[in-house]
Design an enzyme around this catalytic site. Sequence first.
Site, PDB file in Angstrom:
ATOM      1  N   THR A  54       0.845  -1.194   0.000  1.00  0.00           N
ATOM      2  CA  THR A  54       0.000   0.000   0.000  1.00  0.00           C
ATOM      3  C   THR A  54       0.886   1.251   0.000  1.00  0.00           C
ATOM      4  O   THR A  54       2.056   1.197   0.404  1.00  0.00           O
ATOM      5  CB  THR A  54      -0.959  -0.004   1.206  1.00  0.00           C
ATOM      6  OG1 THR A  54      -0.204  -0.194   2.408  1.00  0.00           O
ATOM      7  CG2 THR A  54      -1.980  -1.128   1.079  1.00  0.00           C
TER       8      THR A  54
ATOM      9  N   THR B   4       1.503   4.499   1.468  1.00  0.00           N
ATOM     10  CA  THR B   4       2.299   5.083   2.552  1.00  0.00           C
ATOM     11  C   THR B   4       3.246   4.061   3.149  1.00  0.00           C
ATOM     12  O   THR B   4       4.393   4.371   3.486  1.00  0.00           O
ATOM     13  CB  THR B   4       1.377   5.660   3.642  1.00  0.00           C
ATOM     14  OG1 THR B   4       0.535   6.649   3.063  1.00  0.00           O
ATOM     15  CG2 THR B   4       2.183   6.279   4.768  1.00  0.00           C
ATOM     16  N   CYS B   5       2.772   2.822   3.266  1.00  0.00           N
ATOM     17  CA  CYS B   5       3.588   1.752   3.842  1.00  0.00           C
ATOM     18  C   CYS B   5       4.840   1.516   3.009  1.00  0.00           C
ATOM     19  O   CYS B   5       5.928   1.288   3.541  1.00  0.00           O
ATOM     20  CB  CYS B   5       2.778   0.459   3.936  1.00  0.00           C
ATOM     21  SG  CYS B   5       1.195   0.659   4.781  1.00  0.00           S
ATOM     22  N   SER B   6       4.683   1.571   1.679  1.00  0.00           N
ATOM     23  CA  SER B   6       5.791   1.269   0.768  1.00  0.00           C
ATOM     24  C   SER B   6       6.695   2.460   0.502  1.00  0.00           C
ATOM     25  O   SER B   6       7.898   2.299   0.297  1.00  0.00           O
ATOM     26  CB  SER B   6       5.241   0.763  -0.569  1.00  0.00           C
ATOM     27  OG  SER B   6       4.512  -0.434  -0.400  1.00  0.00           O
TER      28      SER B   6
END
Length: 248
Positions: A50, A52-54
């Site tokens: 996803t 922001t996570c990446s």
Amino acid sequence: MLPSAESLEGKAIPNVVFKARPDDQWRDLSSDELFKGRTVVVFSLPGAFTPTCSSTHLPRYNELAPVLRSHGVDDILCVSVNDAFVMNQWKAGQDAANITVIPDGNGDFTEGMGMLVDKRELGFGRRSWRYSMLVRDGVIDKIFIEPEREGDPFEVSDADTMLAYLAPDAEVPEPVVMFSRPGCPHCARAKQALRDNDIHYTEISEDQKINTIVLRGVTGRMTWPQVFVGGELIGGADEVQAWLAGKA
């Protein structure tokens, strides 16, 4: 409603078994194995791959991992309600060697933390709310929980906030990037100098896309290597050694 930080700090982390695949082999990892007798930083997020996570959450923890470890952290765990195959593939694509990904596929750990939330409007099912915590010997020392509002807030569970809590006076190193050419002795000399000084760097090696034209367009020079620190061009091997000598 999510639990408050005050209600979780000082409590033991959930006792669960994670179905993981380190080295592409099934293995059960217990909470005790991951946390007992250790100081561990955990950051949990809605899902692998996803945005922001990446783009931010995982990469910054990976970047600051050496600093966190130098201040007593034994491991840095990324927990998400995803299966082991997804977590391993995500980590491989993220070049996140400093992070241990933990698949909480059934959401047992996340539910035990009180952080399991409904993301069905996105087609995600139930996922983890975003948070981070410092765990000492299986007990939550400090936890940063993102504010409970619509969307995916990302304000307090980041790596810099965790480092500021753990070691307020820690020196955060500038990112180091090296443009190099395979077989280049000067590149080898520059890399060895950085390693000897325990400086992490990202190497961009010459290939069909990263060639001398690109090197000259970015650095204004045609000789390999060219090293940047914090966006500033340092130069080749001689300049790198002079820069390191100035830091000593």
